[in-house]
Design an enzyme around this catalytic site. Structure first.
Site, PDB file in Angstrom:
ATOM      1  N   GLY A   4       0.801  -1.089   0.106  1.00 55.63           N
ATOM      2  CA  GLY A   4      -0.307   0.013  -0.125  1.00 55.63           C
ATOM      3  C   GLY A   4       0.486   1.189   0.380  1.00 55.63           C
ATOM      4  N   SER A   5       0.371   1.754   0.725  1.00 57.72           N
ATOM      5  CA  SER A   5       1.020   3.217   0.803  1.00 57.72           C
ATOM      6  C   SER A   5       2.271   4.509   1.710  1.00 57.72           C
ATOM      7  CB  SER A   5       0.122   4.535   0.803  1.00 57.72           C
ATOM      8  OG  SER A   5      -0.540   4.742  -0.055  1.00 57.72           O
ATOM      9  N   VAL A   6       2.389   2.088   2.264  1.00 56.45           N
ATOM     10  CA  VAL A   6       3.820   2.814   3.465  1.00 56.45           C
ATOM     11  C   VAL A   6       5.028   3.145   2.840  1.00 56.45           C
ATOM     12  CG1 VAL A   6       5.302   1.195   5.048  1.00 56.45           C
ATOM     13  CG2 VAL A   6       2.991   0.411   4.631  1.00 56.45           C
ATOM     14  N   THR A   7       5.447   2.810   1.784  1.00 51.58           N
ATOM     15  CA  THR A   7       6.469   3.587   1.040  1.00 51.58           C
ATOM     16  C   THR A   7       6.880   5.081   1.118  1.00 51.58           C
ATOM     17  OG1 THR A   7       5.615   3.354  -0.799  1.00 51.58           O
ATOM     18  CG2 THR A   7       6.958   1.726  -0.239  1.00 51.58           C
ATOM     19  N   LYS A   8       5.341   5.332   1.554  1.00 49.92           N
ATOM     20  CA  LYS A   8       5.162   7.529   1.237  1.00 49.92           C
ATOM     21  C   LYS A   8       5.912   7.795   3.328  1.00 49.92           C
ATOM     22  CE  LYS A   8       1.444   7.089  -1.666  1.00 49.92           C
ATOM     23  NZ  LYS A   8       0.153   7.160  -1.631  1.00 49.92           N
TER      24      LYS A   8
END
Length: 116
Positions: A75-79
């Site tokens: 998901g958006s964890v890398t952001k």
């Protein structure tokens, strides 16, 4: 998403504990079940040498093993990790928050990718 966080925290905890690439396999075997993640793939860098490994299965109830090449949907964890890295670099005085991307990646200052 909860499983992805468990896997990420498992690896970060292992790295923070000073686990060497050789010792990470044992650390993961000892802690994977309690992490809540059904499986994990990792890469470790030690003195320029990259080691990869994996353990567990792709999802609960599955017999499909995780390999070093298994893709994970995070998901958006890398952001969040990118924002953390940027703030750490800013706190060390290595980058400015108002700098353009082209300051660090000159190709973004050319042609249709021109920074504003």
């Amino acid at each position: 998403m909860k499983t992805a966080w468990a896997a990420i925290l498992l690896v970060i905890t292992g790295a923070a504990a000073g686990a060497s690439p050789q010792g990470i396999d044992g650390f993961i075997r000892a802690n994977l079940a309690s992490s809540g993640a059904p499986g994990i793939a990792y890469a470790a860098v030690d003195a320029g040498t990259i080691s990869t490994g994996a353990d567990g299965v792709t999802r609960r109830g599955s017999a499909d093993p995780v390999t070093a090449d298994t893709p994970f949907r995070i998901g958006s964890v890398t952001k969040s990790f990118t924002a953390l890295a940027i703030m750490q670099l800013h706190e060390r005085g290595l980058i400015g928050l108002d700098d353009t991307v082209a300051t660090y990646l000159p190709a973004f200052g050319k042609g249709p990718l021109k920074a504003v």
